[in-house]
Design a protein around this motif. Structure first.
Motif, PDB file in Angstrom:
ATOM      1  N   VAL A 434       0.861  -1.181   0.000  1.00 51.55           N
ATOM      2  CA  VAL A 434       0.000   0.000   0.000  1.00 51.55           C
ATOM      3  C   VAL A 434       0.894   1.226   0.000  1.00 51.55           C
ATOM      4  O   VAL A 434       1.676   1.438   0.939  1.00 51.55           O
ATOM      5  CB  VAL A 434      -0.917   0.038   1.243  1.00 51.55           C
ATOM      6  CG1 VAL A 434      -1.805   1.280   1.198  1.00 51.55           C
ATOM      7  CG2 VAL A 434      -1.770  -1.218   1.320  1.00 51.55           C
ATOM      8  N   PHE A 435       0.791   2.046  -1.051  1.00 49.21           N
ATOM      9  CA  PHE A 435       1.588   3.267  -1.139  1.00 49.21           C
ATOM     10  C   PHE A 435       0.753   4.481  -0.745  1.00 49.21           C
ATOM     11  O   PHE A 435      -0.466   4.516  -0.963  1.00 49.21           O
ATOM     12  CB  PHE A 435       2.113   3.465  -2.558  1.00 49.21           C
ATOM     13  CG  PHE A 435       3.103   2.418  -2.987  1.00 49.21           C
ATOM     14  CD1 PHE A 435       4.345   2.320  -2.374  1.00 49.21           C
ATOM     15  CD2 PHE A 435       2.804   1.523  -3.998  1.00 49.21           C
ATOM     16  CE1 PHE A 435       5.261   1.359  -2.757  1.00 49.21           C
ATOM     17  CE2 PHE A 435       3.702   0.555  -4.400  1.00 49.21           C
ATOM     18  CZ  PHE A 435       4.937   0.475  -3.775  1.00 49.21           C
ATOM     19  N   LEU A 436       1.417   5.475  -0.175  1.00 51.19           N
ATOM     20  CA  LEU A 436       0.828   6.792   0.021  1.00 51.19           C
ATOM     21  C   LEU A 436       1.481   7.715  -0.991  1.00 51.19           C
ATOM     22  O   LEU A 436       2.536   8.305  -0.736  1.00 51.19           O
ATOM     23  CB  LEU A 436       1.056   7.301   1.452  1.00 51.19           C
ATOM     24  CG  LEU A 436      -0.081   7.026   2.453  1.00 51.19           C
ATOM     25  CD1 LEU A 436      -0.193   5.536   2.708  1.00 51.19           C
ATOM     26  CD2 LEU A 436       0.155   7.774   3.754  1.00 51.19           C
ATOM     27  N   ALA A 437       0.874   7.801  -2.155  1.00 54.79           N
ATOM     28  CA  ALA A 437       1.460   8.581  -3.247  1.00 54.79           C
ATOM     29  C   ALA A 437       0.881   9.989  -3.336  1.00 54.79           C
ATOM     30  O   ALA A 437       1.376  10.809  -4.101  1.00 54.79           O
ATOM     31  CB  ALA A 437       1.251   7.850  -4.575  1.00 54.79           C
ATOM     32  N   SER A 438      -0.189  10.269  -2.584  1.00 57.67           N
ATOM     33  CA  SER A 438      -0.735  11.625  -2.557  1.00 57.67           C
ATOM     34  C   SER A 438       0.239  12.547  -1.835  1.00 57.67           C
ATOM     35  O   SER A 438       1.210  12.110  -1.229  1.00 57.67           O
ATOM     36  CB  SER A 438      -2.079  11.652  -1.819  1.00 57.67           C
ATOM     37  OG  SER A 438      -3.003  10.782  -2.414  1.00 57.67           O
ATOM     38  N   GLY A 439      -0.034  13.831  -1.886  1.00 53.55           N
ATOM     39  CA  GLY A 439       0.821  14.789  -1.212  1.00 53.55           C
ATOM     40  C   GLY A 439       0.889  14.534   0.282  1.00 53.55           C
ATOM     41  O   GLY A 439      -0.103  14.185   0.917  1.00 53.55           O
ATOM     42  N   ARG A 457       8.846   2.761   6.356  1.00 52.55           N
ATOM     43  CA  ARG A 457       9.037   1.311   6.447  1.00 52.55           C
ATOM     44  C   ARG A 457       8.093   0.522   5.533  1.00 52.55           C
ATOM     45  O   ARG A 457       8.492  -0.464   4.918  1.00 52.55           O
ATOM     46  CB  ARG A 457       8.845   0.849   7.897  1.00 52.55           C
ATOM     47  CG  ARG A 457       9.123  -0.631   8.135  1.00 52.55           C
ATOM     48  CD  ARG A 457       8.994  -0.976   9.607  1.00 52.55           C
ATOM     49  NE  ARG A 457      10.005  -0.300  10.400  1.00 52.55           N
ATOM     50  CZ  ARG A 457      11.238  -0.778  10.605  1.00 52.55           C
ATOM     51  NH1 ARG A 457      11.581  -1.943  10.075  1.00 52.55           N
ATOM     52  NH2 ARG A 457      12.087  -0.102  11.332  1.00 52.55           N
ATOM     53  N   PHE A 458       6.838   0.979   5.436  1.00 46.08           N
ATOM     54  CA  PHE A 458       5.838   0.151   4.757  1.00 46.08           C
ATOM     55  C   PHE A 458       5.186   0.778   3.519  1.00 46.08           C
ATOM     56  O   PHE A 458       4.647   0.052   2.690  1.00 46.08           O
ATOM     57  CB  PHE A 458       4.708  -0.211   5.740  1.00 46.08           C
ATOM     58  CG  PHE A 458       5.145  -0.987   6.928  1.00 46.08           C
ATOM     59  CD1 PHE A 458       5.584  -2.296   6.812  1.00 46.08           C
ATOM     60  CD2 PHE A 458       5.124  -0.412   8.189  1.00 46.08           C
ATOM     61  CE1 PHE A 458       5.982  -3.024   7.919  1.00 46.08           C
ATOM     62  CE2 PHE A 458       5.514  -1.130   9.312  1.00 46.08           C
ATOM     63  CZ  PHE A 458       5.953  -2.434   9.174  1.00 46.08           C
ATOM     64  N   HIS A 459       5.184   2.095   3.399  1.00 43.61           N
ATOM     65  CA  HIS A 459       4.313   2.723   2.417  1.00 43.61           C
ATOM     66  C   HIS A 459       5.029   3.598   1.388  1.00 43.61           C
ATOM     67  O   HIS A 459       4.399   4.427   0.736  1.00 43.61           O
ATOM     68  CB  HIS A 459       3.242   3.543   3.143  1.00 43.61           C
ATOM     69  CG  HIS A 459       2.379   2.720   4.040  1.00 43.61           C
ATOM     70  ND1 HIS A 459       1.315   1.987   3.572  1.00 43.61           N
ATOM     71  CD2 HIS A 459       2.454   2.472   5.377  1.00 43.61           C
ATOM     72  CE1 HIS A 459       0.748   1.346   4.585  1.00 43.61           C
ATOM     73  NE2 HIS A 459       1.425   1.620   5.691  1.00 43.61           N
ATOM     74  N   THR A 460       6.330   3.429   1.254  1.00 44.49           N
ATOM     75  CA  THR A 460       7.096   4.163   0.253  1.00 44.49           C
ATOM     76  C   THR A 460       7.840   3.164  -0.613  1.00 44.49           C
ATOM     77  O   THR A 460       8.493   2.253  -0.085  1.00 44.49           O
ATOM     78  CB  THR A 460       8.102   5.130   0.917  1.00 44.49           C
ATOM     79  OG1 THR A 460       7.397   6.021   1.771  1.00 44.49           O
ATOM     80  CG2 THR A 460       8.859   5.931  -0.135  1.00 44.49           C
TER      81      THR A 460
END
Length: 650
Positions: A434-439, A457-460
């Protein structure tokens, strides 16, 4: 979608004609419909996904018992496409699409873009310039006597007199030029439901003058009787400088923009009126934001999560978001160059974790889903569930930003709900990443080391996009962005967290050139800051003055509407290119313009081969041609052939 595309659709009868909202008579018949209640006309291709405005409004109305059809990207040279499903019973809704049609077509240098992300195959030319106006007038011809309701971001951001960058002039409200009966601004679910319901109950469109989040035209002899507001809390109408005044006098334009901004809080916003010649446009206060239960209901609607079956080519914008999940809407940042706040509002509206998990299960059923959620976020991912600590303070507040010049003491900045959502999402069955690609708003993120640790650690996935935009305080203040020290603290925290996680990860910073308040000398300082930090930015945005943003007001008027003081702005296209070249100081393709910029800024000392210099000289010792010759001589002495263009020796 044109008639030609429909006729060419292969074996449409073998498809599920009830999966999408109807686009043809055949699809209407499959549902047993002889007529529509509401027809939606969109400048985008029809993608039945909650990231597309026409789809979300269509599904929302469908869930309330309305028979809704969609005509996407009609041929605007005749009315044939519009008439293929007959005359709707209640109204025609018109949107230019997910982007302003002129921004969709032209770049900051006013050059035609090579691709339309919201059209099949990325093809251009499938929507007209100023689509809201063209579609509005075309629908008037096709459906005489049928109410026309204008909506979408183009209508929302052009609802009052506004500066249009591409024609370099002040244009009047789009409501007048599109010849619509009503204009819905902001996120339109509440207003469109009220409008549709009242029309269904037999009310005349001309009687719908009290719907929050809508505007209409007042004729001569009607608007002049309205008593103007004198105080911020009297609830009476705010009368803006007229269109003629705003077009003639830049000070009046700045005052118009400033006054408008202070009426955007649904809790205390007052009605707005702006004369246009003998007529006037009148706007009710903004619609109330959706509650979490409303957001959950919206995203639980039965979207096909696919482009309509008639398309044989992919829709690029859909390919980008098809495996992403929107968790919230709105932004309380108030950045002056951005129009998100003006359209989505300052109040954060979030979905529950349970709603997001239900959508993850829906993603798992997609044939091409391989376990990666490309984005879990919204306009700003880490504003999820953040709100004012006191609803009464929020209702009365007239601040235009909750985080500038500093984070408001009444703002709840707890990242706990987002951390909980992130953990649940990555632990969901069938999910691998699961990525956090929003700002990411780093001035908020640095308040939560735990969030930064889990983000790294988990979302990049190796790179994380953030937007410091500039390094100079004066320019950042014009933008309503935090000081660069905040970015530097976040960068250090993120790097440490990445190292602790055993991952080699980098920030990808976004910057803006040519923003109001930024001079060539400011850009030189920014380039030096970038070089000192070892940064070679590729994500560089040449400032585009989009309708209604406060930075656009500064660009056009040369006045900061908040301070009422002069502000420098680069308007010449060549100077805009020079500012951008300084950000790309490391790229030989931009060296000529960067050298010119340095000389104009009085910093010719930064041209040379010494360590402190930004760019090499054009000729002679230290120049790129000399360096290339020297490299070839060294390779020859070592007995090695010349390197291939993209070869990297290790």
């Amino acid at each position: 979608m044109s008639l030609v595309q429909i006729r060419k659709s292969a074996n449409a009868s073998a498809r599920d004609l009830r999966r999408f909202l109807p686009t043809t008579r055949e699809e209407m018949a499959a549902r047993g419909w002889s007529e529509l209640d509401v027809l939606l006309v969109s400048g985008d291709a029809y993608v039945d996904h909650p990231a597309f405005g026409a789809a979300i409004i269509g599904r929302f109305l469908e869930a309330r018992g309305f028979r809704v059809g969609i005509i996407a990207q009609p041929d605007w040279r005749s009315t044939d496409d519009l008439l293929r499903m007959g005359v709707p019973r209640l109204f025609v809704g018109i949107t230019a699409g997910n982007m302003d049609s002129m921004l969709n077509k032209l770049t900051a240098q006013k050059k035609v873009r090579s691709e339309d992300q919201y059209s099949p195959g990325g093809r251009t030319g499938l929507r007209p310039n100023r689509a809201s106006i063209v579609y509005g007038n075309l629908c008037r011809q096709a459906f005489p006597g049928v109410p026309l309701v204008l909506g979408g971001i183009e209508a929302s951001l052009r609802r009052i007199a506004h500066y249009d960058y591409w024609s370099d002039q002040v244009r009047r409200s789009v409501l007048l030029d599109a010849k619509a009966d009503l204009l819905i601004f902001g996120m339109g679910e509440r207003p469109v439901w009220e409008v549709a319901d009242r029309l269904r109950r037999g009310e005349d469109i001309r009687a719908l003058r009290d719907v929050r989040g809508t505007g209409f035209v007042m004729r001569k002899g009607e608007w002049e009787k309205i008593e103007p507001s004198r105080f911020t809390s009297d609830g009476k109408t705010v009368i803006l400088p007229s269109y003629e005044e705003a077009a003639r006098d830049k000070t009046a334009f700045a005052e118009m923009s400033r006054a408008f901004q202070y009426e955007t809080n649904p809790g205390n916003g007052r009605p707005i009126l702006q004369p246009h010649g003998a007529e006037a446009v009148y706007f009710n206060p903004p619609a109330q934001p959706l509650e979490t239960s409303d957001m959950d209901e919206l995203y639980d609607l039965p979207f096909a999560r696919a482009a309509h079956f008639s398309y044989s080519e992919p829709i690029p914008a859909f390919e980008t978001v098809k495996h992403s999940i929107v968790t919230m809407r709105g932004c309380f940042g108030g950045c002056t160059f951005c129009s998100i706040t003006e359209h989505e509002g300052r109040v954060i509206q979030s979905r529950s974790a349970e709603s997001v998990l239900r959508e993850i299960r829906a993603l798992r059923r997609m044939d091409d889903f391989r376990g990666t959620i490309s984005d879990l976020g919204g306009p700003t991912a880490n504003m999820y569930m953040m709100k004012c600590k006191d609803p009464e303070i929020e209702r009365k507040c007239r601040r235009l930003s909750c985080v500038h010049p500093e984070v408001c003491e009444n703002l709840g900045t707890d990242h706990g709900p987002l951390l909980d959502l992130m953990r649940k999402a990555r632990e969901a069955e069938g999910v691998k990443k699961v990525f956090l690609a929003s700002g990411i708003r780093y001035d908020l993120a640095e308040r939560s080391p735990e969030f930064i640790e889990e983000l790294a650690r988990f979302h990049t996935g190796g790179q994380l996009s953030v937007a410091p935009e500039h390094s100079k305080k004066d320019v950042l203040d014009r933008m309503k962005k935090p000081g660069v020290e905040s970015y530097e603290r976040f960068a250090e925290q993120f790097q440490c967290a990445s190292e602790e996680a055993g991952k080699n990860q980098f920030l990808v910073p976004y910057f803006i050139s040519g923003h109001p308040g930024s001079t060539l000398r400011d850009m030189v300082d920014l380039a030096l800051w970038l070089k000192k930090g070892g940064m070679r930015p590729r994500q560089v945005q040449d400032f585009i003055p989009t309708p209604m943003s406060m930075a656009t007001c500064m660009y056009y008027t040369g006045i900061d509407p908040f301070t009422r003081k002069p502000v420098y702005t680069a308007k010449d296209m060549h100077e805009k290119r020079l500012q951008k070249a300084l950000l790309l100081y490391w790229d030989p393709a931009h060296h000529d313009e960067a050298r010119e910029a340095l000389i104009k800024a009085g910093r010719g000392d930064l041209i040379g081969s010494k360590p402190h210099c930004l760019v090499p000289p054009a000729t002679g010792k230290g120049s790129m041609p000399m360096a290339m010759k020297r490299a070839r001589r060294e390779q020859s002495r070592c007995g090695k052939g010349p390197r291939k263009p993209n070869e990297v020796r290790r």
